[in-house]
Design a protein around this motif. Structure first.
Motif, PDB file in Angstrom:
ATOM      1  N   PHE A   1       1.419  -3.653  16.776  1.00  0.00           N
ATOM      2  CA  PHE A   1      -0.026  -3.810  16.597  1.00  0.00           C
ATOM      3  C   PHE A   1      -0.400  -5.287  16.816  1.00  0.00           C
ATOM      4  N   ASN A   2       0.344  -6.160  16.152  1.00  0.00           N
ATOM      5  CA  ASN A   2       0.145  -7.614  16.314  1.00  0.00           C
ATOM      6  C   ASN A   2       1.160  -8.089  17.349  1.00  0.00           C
TER       7      ASN A   2
ATOM      8  N   ASP B   1       2.887   8.613   7.315  1.00  0.00           N
ATOM      9  CA  ASP B   1       1.992   7.728   6.567  1.00  0.00           C
ATOM     10  C   ASP B   1       1.868   8.260   5.143  1.00  0.00           C
TER      11      ASP B   1
ATOM     12  N   ARG C   1       8.350 -11.414  18.999  1.00  0.00           N
ATOM     13  CA  ARG C   1       8.686 -10.411  17.969  1.00  0.00           C
ATOM     14  C   ARG C   1       9.233  -9.138  18.625  1.00  0.00           C
TER      15      ARG C   1
ATOM     16  N   ARG D   1       0.837  -1.207   0.000  1.00  0.00           N
ATOM     17  CA  ARG D   1       0.000   0.000   0.000  1.00  0.00           C
ATOM     18  C   ARG D   1       0.867   1.250   0.000  1.00  0.00           C
TER      19      ARG D   1
HETATM   20  O1  PTJ Z   1       4.596  -4.766  13.276  1.00  0.00           O
HETATM   21  P1  PTJ Z   1       3.172  -4.539  13.679  1.00  0.00           P
HETATM   22  O2  PTJ Z   1       2.528  -5.768  14.249  1.00  0.00           O
HETATM   23  O3  PTJ Z   1       3.035  -3.384  14.650  1.00  0.00           O
HETATM   24  O4  PTJ Z   1       2.331  -4.168  12.368  1.00  0.00           O
HETATM   25  C1  PTJ Z   1       2.747  -3.074  11.557  1.00  0.00           C
HETATM   26  C2  PTJ Z   1       1.761  -2.871  10.383  1.00  0.00           C
HETATM   27  C3  PTJ Z   1       2.363  -1.780   9.491  1.00  0.00           C
HETATM   28  C4  PTJ Z   1       1.647  -4.182   9.597  1.00  0.00           C
HETATM   29  C5  PTJ Z   1       0.377  -2.471  10.960  1.00  0.00           C
HETATM   30  O5  PTJ Z   1       0.501  -1.312  11.755  1.00  0.00           O
HETATM   31  C6  PTJ Z   1      -0.626  -2.254   9.856  1.00  0.00           C
HETATM   32  O6  PTJ Z   1      -1.334  -3.161   9.443  1.00  0.00           O
HETATM   33  O7  PTJ Z   1      -0.641  -1.008   9.360  1.00  0.00           O
HETATM   34  P2  PTJ Z   1      -1.683  -0.557   8.210  1.00  0.00           P
HETATM   35  O8  PTJ Z   1      -3.057  -0.414   8.817  1.00  0.00           O
HETATM   36  O9  PTJ Z   1      -1.494  -1.406   6.994  1.00  0.00           O
HETATM   37  O10 PTJ Z   1      -1.184   0.897   7.909  1.00  0.00           O
HETATM   38  C7  PTJ Z   1       0.069   1.150   7.384  1.00  0.00           C
HETATM   39  C8  PTJ Z   1       0.028   2.537   6.730  1.00  0.00           C
HETATM   40  O11 PTJ Z   1       1.362   2.904   6.456  1.00  0.00           O
HETATM   41  C9  PTJ Z   1      -0.736   2.554   5.393  1.00  0.00           C
HETATM   42  O12 PTJ Z   1      -1.533   3.726   5.317  1.00  0.00           O
HETATM   43  C10 PTJ Z   1       0.374   2.612   4.323  1.00  0.00           C
HETATM   44  O13 PTJ Z   1      -0.001   3.376   3.198  1.00  0.00           O
HETATM   45  C11 PTJ Z   1       1.474   3.326   5.107  1.00  0.00           C
HETATM   46  N1  PTJ Z   1       2.835   2.926   4.669  1.00  0.00           N
HETATM   47  C12 PTJ Z   1       3.255   1.719   4.232  1.00  0.00           C
HETATM   48  N2  PTJ Z   1       4.581   1.738   3.966  1.00  0.00           N
HETATM   49  C13 PTJ Z   1       5.006   2.991   4.278  1.00  0.00           C
HETATM   50  C14 PTJ Z   1       3.890   3.759   4.733  1.00  0.00           C
HETATM   51  N3  PTJ Z   1       4.012   5.034   5.121  1.00  0.00           N
HETATM   52  C15 PTJ Z   1       5.253   5.582   5.086  1.00  0.00           C
HETATM   53  N4  PTJ Z   1       6.358   4.912   4.659  1.00  0.00           N
HETATM   54  C16 PTJ Z   1       6.275   3.622   4.259  1.00  0.00           C
HETATM   55  N5  PTJ Z   1       7.376   2.976   3.835  1.00  0.00           N
END
Ligand code: PTJ
Length: 259
Positions: free
Chosen positions: A106-107, A182, A112, A41
């Motif tokens: 988050f998870n 973000d 981890r 994403r």
């Molecule tokens: O390691 P954990 O368990 O804490 O999980 C971390 C994630 C990132 C998997 C968890 O917080 C999650 O599911 O996040 P989301 O809801 O997918 O949100 C991530 C947001 O970050 C989305 O809006 C993406 O567009 C954005 N994003 C992804 N990669 C980048 C980013 N923003 C800035 N830099 C990036 N490289």
């Protein structure tokens, strides 16, 4: 030697390096499988903003740096994606601003958290919070609400890169200054943060660090006026406009909004 077997001249070299770091983060037990989805994403939004730091994101990064310098206790929250992508940049920002670093997932699983703490220590960080997360963010059920009492719970300024919108809102509700990184200006995280930085974390963190270095000698009242002059809604609108108009038409966040 390169991190990956692709020449640096490849037009998508940086994106390929990031993918490789996330893959390797999953293999090492740092990054959650959902981190792969988050990375995809992020890549899509980065493409839409032209894989560059927009002027509005640069302005927000400067404001974030001022908040860090004014903070009683700033904390950088590190999740599985951040640990895999930018461990050295987190450590550098913490060193320049005096912020604490907390692994906060988050998870949540303890194994981890432990793997990420060890990873950050391998990169040279001596003090890392998060192994004991005995406090809770009010309003968040289950393990995703766990935080360190002397860390994210007590902090007045928190940096949450790639954060879930619910947790960003809950941290805001605790009257903290929340800086979110973000790439999606429409995400709930970006929408509710005090300072949303719509930029790739690999560019945003070094940028906040550079601004903090530049602002380090500023008097308190000048830092206050930088912070007070920030308009989060205007910054988000500027990023949305840049996406609509091709990534190169961002205006300064102080300028009028043509919409
Ligand atoms: O390691 P954990 O368990 O804490 O999980 C971390 C994630 C990132 C998997 C968890 O917080 C999650 O599911 O996040 P989301 O809801 O997918 O949100 C991530 C947001 O970050 C989305 O809006 C993406 O567009 C954005 N994003 C992804 N990669 C980048 C980013 N923003 C800035 N830099 C990036 N490289």
């Amino acid at each position: 030697m390169n991190e990956i077997d692709v020449p640096e001249s490849h037009p998508r070299y940086e994106q390929l390096v990031m993918r490789h770091r996330i893959e390797s983060g999953v293999e090492k037990g740092l990054t959650h499988y959902q981190g792969l989805i988050a990375e995809g994403r992020g890549e899509a939004f980065d493409y839409l903003i032209g894989e560059q730091t927009l002027p509005s994101a640069d302005g927000a990064a400067r404001v974030a740096a001022a908040h860090f310098l004014l903070a009683d206790q700033a904390v950088i929250s590190v999740n599985g994606n951040v640990a895999a992508l930018v461990p050295d940049e987190v450590i550098e920002l913490a060193a320049v601003t005096g912020a604490d670093v907390e692994v906060n997932l988050f998870n949540h699983t303890q194994s981890r958290v432990r793997a990420i703490v060890d990873h950050l220590r391998d990169h040279g960080l001596t003090e890392v919070k998060g192994l004991s997360a005995e406090a809770r963010i009010p309003g968040l059920d289950h393990d995703r609400g766990r935080v360190a009492r002397e860390g994210l719970y007590a902090a007045d300024v928190v940096l949450v890169p790639l954060e879930d919108g619910d947790r960003t809102a809950a941290l805001e509700a605790m009257n903290k200054t929340v800086v979110a990184v973000d790439l999606n200006p429409l995400s709930r995280s970006a929408q509710v943060a005090t300072v949303p930085i719509v930029d790739n974390v690999i560019r945003a963190l070094p940028n906040v660090t550079n601004h903090a270095r530049e602002l380090a000698g500023y008097p308190h009242d000048e830092l206050e006026s930088i912070v007070e002059g920030f308009d989060a809604t205007a910054a988000l609108r500027a990023a949305e406009r840049a996406i609509r108009d091709g990534g190169d038409s961002d205006v300064t966040i102080d300028g009028p909004d043509p919409d």
